[in-house]
Design a protein around this motif. Structure first.
Motif, mmCIF file in Angstrom:
data_model
loop_
_atom_site.group_PDB
_atom_site.id
_atom_site.type_symbol
_atom_site.label_atom_id
_atom_site.label_comp_id
_atom_site.label_asym_id
_atom_site.label_seq_id
_atom_site.Cartn_x
_atom_site.Cartn_y
_atom_site.Cartn_z
ATOM 1 N N LEU A 35 0.819 -1.212 0.000
ATOM 2 C CA LEU A 35 0.000 0.000 0.000
ATOM 3 C C LEU A 35 0.853 1.263 0.000
ATOM 4 O O LEU A 35 0.492 2.274 -0.616
ATOM 5 C CB LEU A 35 -0.931 0.007 1.207
ATOM 6 N N SER A 36 1.998 1.237 0.673
ATOM 7 C CA SER A 36 2.819 2.442 0.740
ATOM 8 C C SER A 36 3.493 2.737 -0.590
ATOM 9 O O SER A 36 3.715 3.903 -0.935
ATOM 10 C CB SER A 36 3.860 2.341 1.862
ATOM 11 N N ASP A 37 3.821 1.708 -1.373
ATOM 12 C CA ASP A 37 4.350 1.961 -2.715
ATOM 13 C C ASP A 37 3.258 2.549 -3.609
ATOM 14 O O ASP A 37 3.510 3.458 -4.411
ATOM 15 C CB ASP A 37 4.899 0.675 -3.327
ATOM 16 N N LEU A 38 2.040 2.032 -3.479
ATOM 17 C CA LEU A 38 0.927 2.619 -4.212
ATOM 18 C C LEU A 38 0.733 4.075 -3.791
ATOM 19 O O LEU A 38 0.529 4.959 -4.630
ATOM 20 C CB LEU A 38 -0.351 1.826 -3.955
ATOM 21 N N ALA A 39 0.829 4.332 -2.501
ATOM 22 C CA ALA A 39 0.658 5.695 -2.000
ATOM 23 C C ALA A 39 1.685 6.639 -2.611
ATOM 24 O O ALA A 39 1.359 7.755 -3.023
ATOM 25 C CB ALA A 39 0.764 5.707 -0.474
ATOM 26 N N ALA A 40 2.951 6.191 -2.677
ATOM 27 C CA ALA A 40 4.006 7.025 -3.254
ATOM 28 C C ALA A 40 3.723 7.335 -4.710
ATOM 29 O O ALA A 40 3.889 8.473 -5.170
ATOM 30 C CB ALA A 40 5.353 6.329 -3.099
ATOM 31 N N ALA A 41 3.272 6.337 -5.452
ATOM 32 C CA ALA A 41 2.954 6.561 -6.865
ATOM 33 C C ALA A 41 1.791 7.531 -7.016
ATOM 34 O O ALA A 41 1.802 8.404 -7.897
ATOM 35 C CB ALA A 41 2.632 5.229 -7.542
ATOM 36 N N LEU A 42 0.789 7.410 -6.161
ATOM 37 C CA LEU A 42 -0.359 8.308 -6.222
ATOM 38 C C LEU A 42 0.028 9.741 -5.855
ATOM 39 O O LEU A 42 -0.597 10.704 -6.312
ATOM 40 C CB LEU A 42 -1.474 7.821 -5.293
ATOM 41 N N ALA A 43 1.061 9.882 -5.038
ATOM 42 C CA ALA A 43 1.526 11.216 -4.667
ATOM 43 C C ALA A 43 2.407 11.837 -5.751
ATOM 44 O O ALA A 43 2.721 13.017 -5.665
ATOM 45 C CB ALA A 43 2.284 11.165 -3.352
ATOM 46 N N GLY A 44 2.800 11.060 -6.733
ATOM 47 C CA GLY A 44 3.569 11.629 -7.837
ATOM 48 C C GLY A 44 4.760 10.820 -8.265
ATOM 49 O O GLY A 44 5.101 10.762 -9.443
ATOM 50 N N SER A 45 5.462 10.179 -7.316
ATOM 51 C CA SER A 45 6.638 9.386 -7.669
ATOM 52 C C SER A 45 7.148 8.650 -6.454
ATOM 53 O O SER A 45 7.151 9.188 -5.339
ATOM 54 C CB SER A 45 7.760 10.284 -8.210
ATOM 55 N N ILE A 46 7.622 7.437 -6.660
ATOM 56 C CA ILE A 46 8.251 6.709 -5.554
ATOM 57 C C ILE A 46 9.569 7.376 -5.170
ATOM 58 O O ILE A 46 10.109 7.144 -4.089
ATOM 59 C CB ILE A 46 8.454 5.225 -5.936
ATOM 60 N N GLY A 47 10.075 8.259 -6.040
ATOM 61 C CA GLY A 47 11.318 8.959 -5.756
ATOM 62 C C GLY A 47 11.227 10.002 -4.663
ATOM 63 O O GLY A 47 12.253 10.524 -4.213
ATOM 64 N N ILE A 48 10.015 10.340 -4.213
ATOM 65 C CA ILE A 48 9.872 11.349 -3.156
ATOM 66 C C ILE A 48 9.561 10.726 -1.798
ATOM 67 O O ILE A 48 9.466 11.442 -0.796
ATOM 68 C CB ILE A 48 8.782 12.381 -3.499
ATOM 69 N N ALA A 49 9.403 9.411 -1.749
ATOM 70 C CA ALA A 49 8.822 8.782 -0.554
ATOM 71 C C ALA A 49 9.865 8.470 0.518
ATOM 72 O O ALA A 49 10.884 7.843 0.230
ATOM 73 C CB ALA A 49 8.097 7.499 -0.952
ATOM 74 N N PRO A 50 9.612 8.874 1.759
ATOM 75 C CA PRO A 50 10.515 8.593 2.872
ATOM 76 C C PRO A 50 10.050 7.421 3.721
ATOM 77 O O PRO A 50 8.890 7.013 3.667
ATOM 78 C CB PRO A 50 10.435 9.876 3.686
ATOM 79 N N THR A 51 10.961 6.903 4.520
ATOM 80 C CA THR A 51 10.622 5.860 5.485
ATOM 81 C C THR A 51 11.405 6.065 6.768
ATOM 82 O O THR A 51 12.580 6.424 6.734
ATOM 83 C CB THR A 51 10.986 4.455 4.964
ATOM 84 N N SER A 52 10.760 5.803 7.883
ATOM 85 C CA SER A 52 11.430 5.733 9.181
ATOM 86 C C SER A 52 11.231 4.335 9.743
ATOM 87 O O SER A 52 10.102 3.854 9.817
ATOM 88 C CB SER A 52 10.838 6.757 10.156
ATOM 89 N N ASN A 53 12.332 3.685 10.120
ATOM 90 C CA ASN A 53 12.276 2.409 10.838
ATOM 91 C C ASN A 53 12.553 2.733 12.302
ATOM 92 O O ASN A 53 13.714 2.961 12.686
ATOM 93 C CB ASN A 53 13.319 1.433 10.295
ATOM 94 N N LEU A 54 11.508 2.771 13.097
ATOM 95 C CA LEU A 54 11.625 3.323 14.442
ATOM 96 C C LEU A 54 11.620 2.251 15.531
ATOM 97 O O LEU A 54 10.834 1.307 15.479
ATOM 98 C CB LEU A 54 10.466 4.288 14.714
#
Length: 367
Positions: free
Chosen positions: A256-275
């Motif tokens: 779902l988060s990869d889909l979200a990044a694509a819907l926002a414009g590009s997977i190239g803008i998407a960040p992640t935090s492993n907390l």
């Protein structure tokens, strides 16, 4: 005496693991932006230590992380990670050999992926504008498919069998669910959607549903709803405004988060935090675009995902003002259409990086 010298800037130690593909390119860009931000703000200092752990290291030594490597990481306040994966190394070896070899022992159980349409960029959704899509996806990051349970037998025979056992424990589901509710409570809309597949997966997913409702009683101020993962993909596309904070299992939230990044414009803008929410171990921050060997070395990788990741790292370290300033500078650059080709522009990695650095300097000019 300069005003900066009176502020006693707080020091932070950052471990950098650029790793594979475009990882070294975007991490170098991220470090440049962070150094510029630190110098301009004067409120904090960053020291960086590079760790040459990559697929090349694996091919030379047979391991990604040398003996004592994790102990070295523990000395840092945070980890900035590039990407792992190489065409000549099976993906399961690289993932389990490096990224998960850090996430799991460091109990980084909350994988947090904010997504929104940045000003100056466009969503492929026809009617979506900045503000219409503004989500935080919380992904369980320690079990499910990452439990590593299963096996193969009778290899090469017609009756070869493979099992992949997804394991869910009450302790792990409760802690990530509680983290997700706290995240939702901290956002203006105070809304949480939990995603499972409990109609078909009648054990682990039913337990997820039950625990979600139990934890919900602790957060009466948070509005809660449930979605099956297949229906959720439709809702993300057709009703993006209806969503805010989302929590799901390891596998479901990853997709779902990869889909979200694509819907926002590009997977190239998407960040992640492993907390690690307990803060016993350093947390790890990474853009989600992967190693992208098809563009490695061409100077066109989008560094925005790394810059946003860096902002999330600063936020986790307590530097909220600097994080907000960095995000504002990123969006100003996007508004000027200084973007890489995945966002419809022609700018190089270095040009985007330089533009963001200039915005930072201007933002603090006269401070």
């Amino acid at each position: 005496m300069s005003p900066h010298s009176l502020q006693h800037p707080k020091p932070y130690s950052i471990a950098c693991i650029p790793a594979d593909g475009i990882g070294p390119e975007v991490i170098a860009a991220g470090v440049q932006v962070l150094k510029t931000l630190s110098a301009a703000s004067g409120s904090f200092q960053l020291s960086f230590t590079d760790y040459d752990w990559s697929s090349e290291t694996y091919k030379k030594t047979g391991q990604y992380i040398p003996a004592g490597g994790l102990d070295s990481l523990k000395a840092h306040d945070a980890i900035l990670f590039g990407a792992v994966g190489a065409p000549d190394v099976p993906d399961h070896l690289s993932l389990w050999g490096l990224r998960l070899a850090i996430c799991q022992p460091f109990q980084q159980y909350a994988n947090v992926r904010p997504t929104r349409i940045l000003r100056g960029t466009e969503s492929p959704l026809r009617k979506a504008a900045p503000g219409d899509l503004d989500w935080v996806i919380v992904r369980e990051n320690s079990e499910g498919e990452y439990a590593g349970q299963g096996g193969r037998s009778h290899r090469g025979r017609a009756w070869e069998t493979a099992t992949e056992v997804s394991i869910f424990t009450r302790a792990a589901v409760e802690r990530v669910m509680r983290f997700a509710f706290e995240t939702a409570r901290g956002r203006p809309r105070k809304t949480l959607t939990y995603v499972t597949k409990s109609n078909a997966q009648r054990n682990g997913m039913v337990m997820w549903d039950e625990i979600a409702l139990e934890v919900a009683r602790e957060f009466p101020d948070v509005k809660v709803d449930k979605m099956l993962v297949d229906a959720m993909t439709c809702r993300m596309v057709l009703q993006p405004q209806s969503l805010d904070t989302i929590v799901a299992t390891n596998l479901h939230a990853d997709i779902l988060s990869d889909l979200a990044a694509a819907l926002a414009g590009s997977i190239g803008i998407a960040p992640t935090s492993n907390l690690d929410p307990t803060r016993e171990h350093p947390s790890m921050f990474e853009p989600i675009h992967g190693s992208a060997f098809d563009i490695t070395g061409k100077g066109v990788a989008n560094p925005v995902g790394t810059f946003w990741t860096a902002a999330e790292m600063l936020r986790w370290l307590g530097e909220e003002e600097a994080a907000d300033k960095l995000m504002e500078c990123i969006e100003k650059v996007c508004e000027k259409k200084i973007v890489t080709r995945d966002l419809g522009g022609e700018a190089t990695t270095k040009q985007v990086t330089s533009a963001v650095c200039e915005e930072i300097k201007q933002a603090y000019a006269g401070k």
